[in-house]
Scaffold this motif. Structure first.
Motif, PDB file in Angstrom:
ATOM      1  N   TYR A   4      31.970  -5.040  51.684  1.00  0.00           N
ATOM      2  CA  TYR A   4      31.611  -5.012  52.710  1.00  0.00           C
ATOM      3  C   TYR A   4      30.767  -6.344  52.945  1.00  0.00           C
ATOM      4  O   TYR A   4      30.013  -6.749  53.904  1.00  0.00           O
ATOM      5  CB  TYR A   4      31.046  -4.306  53.439  1.00  0.00           C
ATOM      6  N   SER A   5      29.593  -6.250  52.062  1.00  0.00           N
ATOM      7  CA  SER A   5      28.457  -7.044  52.134  1.00  0.00           C
ATOM      8  C   SER A   5      29.130  -8.774  52.075  1.00  0.00           C
ATOM      9  O   SER A   5      28.326  -9.287  52.451  1.00  0.00           O
ATOM     10  CB  SER A   5      27.567  -6.714  50.516  1.00  0.00           C
ATOM     11  N   ALA A  23      18.946  -7.838  53.988  1.00  0.00           N
ATOM     12  CA  ALA A  23      18.742  -9.045  54.709  1.00  0.00           C
ATOM     13  C   ALA A  23      19.009  -9.764  54.346  1.00  0.00           C
ATOM     14  O   ALA A  23      17.867 -10.201  54.849  1.00  0.00           O
ATOM     15  CB  ALA A  23      19.452  -8.362  55.658  1.00  0.00           C
ATOM     16  N   GLU A  31      32.315  -9.554  52.441  1.00  0.00           N
ATOM     17  CA  GLU A  31      32.561  -9.595  54.011  1.00  0.00           C
ATOM     18  C   GLU A  31      31.790 -10.334  55.439  1.00  0.00           C
ATOM     19  O   GLU A  31      32.113 -11.093  56.291  1.00  0.00           O
ATOM     20  CB  GLU A  31      33.741  -8.713  54.348  1.00  0.00           C
ATOM     21  N   ARG A  32      30.632  -9.548  54.974  1.00  0.00           N
ATOM     22  CA  ARG A  32      29.844  -9.420  56.605  1.00  0.00           C
ATOM     23  C   ARG A  32      29.294 -11.438  56.349  1.00  0.00           C
ATOM     24  O   ARG A  32      28.962 -12.605  57.166  1.00  0.00           O
ATOM     25  CB  ARG A  32      29.028  -8.548  56.440  1.00  0.00           C
ATOM     26  N   ILE A  33      28.826 -11.169  54.932  1.00  0.00           N
ATOM     27  CA  ILE A  33      28.108 -12.784  54.542  1.00  0.00           C
ATOM     28  C   ILE A  33      29.311 -13.729  54.929  1.00  0.00           C
ATOM     29  O   ILE A  33      28.855 -14.968  55.074  1.00  0.00           O
ATOM     30  CB  ILE A  33      27.428 -12.855  53.700  1.00  0.00           C
ATOM     31  N   ARG A  78      21.490 -10.671  60.108  1.00  0.00           N
ATOM     32  CA  ARG A  78      21.308 -10.224  58.657  1.00  0.00           C
ATOM     33  C   ARG A  78      21.309  -8.946  58.692  1.00  0.00           C
ATOM     34  O   ARG A  78      20.628  -8.145  59.459  1.00  0.00           O
ATOM     35  CB  ARG A  78      19.678 -10.786  58.610  1.00  0.00           C
ATOM     36  N   ASP A  79      22.731  -9.077  58.578  1.00  0.00           N
ATOM     37  CA  ASP A  79      22.853  -6.786  58.545  1.00  0.00           C
ATOM     38  C   ASP A  79      23.633  -6.566  57.534  1.00  0.00           C
ATOM     39  O   ASP A  79      24.407  -5.971  57.549  1.00  0.00           O
ATOM     40  CB  ASP A  79      24.010  -7.143  59.670  1.00  0.00           C
ATOM     41  N   THR A  80      22.396  -6.772  56.437  1.00  0.00           N
ATOM     42  CA  THR A  80      23.025  -5.753  55.292  1.00  0.00           C
ATOM     43  C   THR A  80      21.753  -5.656  54.955  1.00  0.00           C
ATOM     44  O   THR A  80      20.841  -5.460  55.513  1.00  0.00           O
ATOM     45  CB  THR A  80      23.369  -7.200  53.921  1.00  0.00           C
ATOM     46  N   GLU A  94      31.759 -14.050  56.708  1.00  0.00           N
ATOM     47  CA  GLU A  94      32.103 -13.572  58.547  1.00  0.00           C
ATOM     48  C   GLU A  94      30.924 -14.632  58.837  1.00  0.00           C
ATOM     49  O   GLU A  94      31.174 -16.031  59.969  1.00  0.00           O
ATOM     50  CB  GLU A  94      31.966 -12.460  58.734  1.00  0.00           C
ATOM     51  N   ALA A  95      29.329 -14.530  58.464  1.00  0.00           N
ATOM     52  CA  ALA A  95      28.445 -15.199  59.183  1.00  0.00           C
ATOM     53  C   ALA A  95      28.720 -16.685  58.816  1.00  0.00           C
ATOM     54  O   ALA A  95      28.712 -17.961  59.591  1.00  0.00           O
ATOM     55  CB  ALA A  95      27.302 -14.689  58.510  1.00  0.00           C
TER      56      ALA A  95
END
Length: 128
Positions: free
Chosen positions: A106-107, A11, A109-111, A6-8, A113-114
């Motif tokens: 970026y959000s 999150a 991208e991170r979601i 949870r890194d947004t 990726e997870a």
């Protein structure tokens, strides 16, 4: 079943469910008595369920086990599509109606990726 990072900003609690049984366990874990249908496999390649409980945002992406038989690129595109919905729900939950392009990129991208890494981890060896 593994909750994802949870890194947004706010999150969401993020989970990839690969079966109706997993979805039922997740909704029970979140204390959601009527979670609805996990996925309409005849009409949906994937879907996202979301709840807010005790000021916590929960997003569950559902992907059927039949995804293993599909082209991996098609599955990744489905996961990216659902990641956008997760991001949209995140923005709704924090009252952000006009996110900056960088925050959005970026959000997502991170979601994505997870979700993709979890899909890869779960499907290594050809079994969910």
């Amino acid at each position: 079943m593994k909750w994802l990072p949870r890194d947004t900003v706010r999150a969401p609690h993020l989970l990839l469910c690969l079966s109706e049984k997993e979805f039922a366990r997740a909704s029970k874990h979140c204390d959601v008595p009527n979670a609805g249908q996990w996925l309409d496999e005849g009409r949906q390649a994937a879907c996202m369920h979301t709840w807010e409980k005790d000021d916590k945002l929960v997003c569950i992406v559902c992907l059927p086990a039949s995804a293993l038989e599909r082209d991996p690129v098609e599955v990744i595109l489905c996961l990216v599509h659902e990641a956008v919905h997760v991001f949209q729900r995140l923005c709704d939950s924090i009252g952000e109606s006009h996110p900056s392009r960088e925050f959005e990129a970026y959000s997502i991208e991170r979601i994505s990726e997870a979700l993709i890494c979890e899909y890869q981890r779960r499907y290594q060896g050809g079994k969910p």
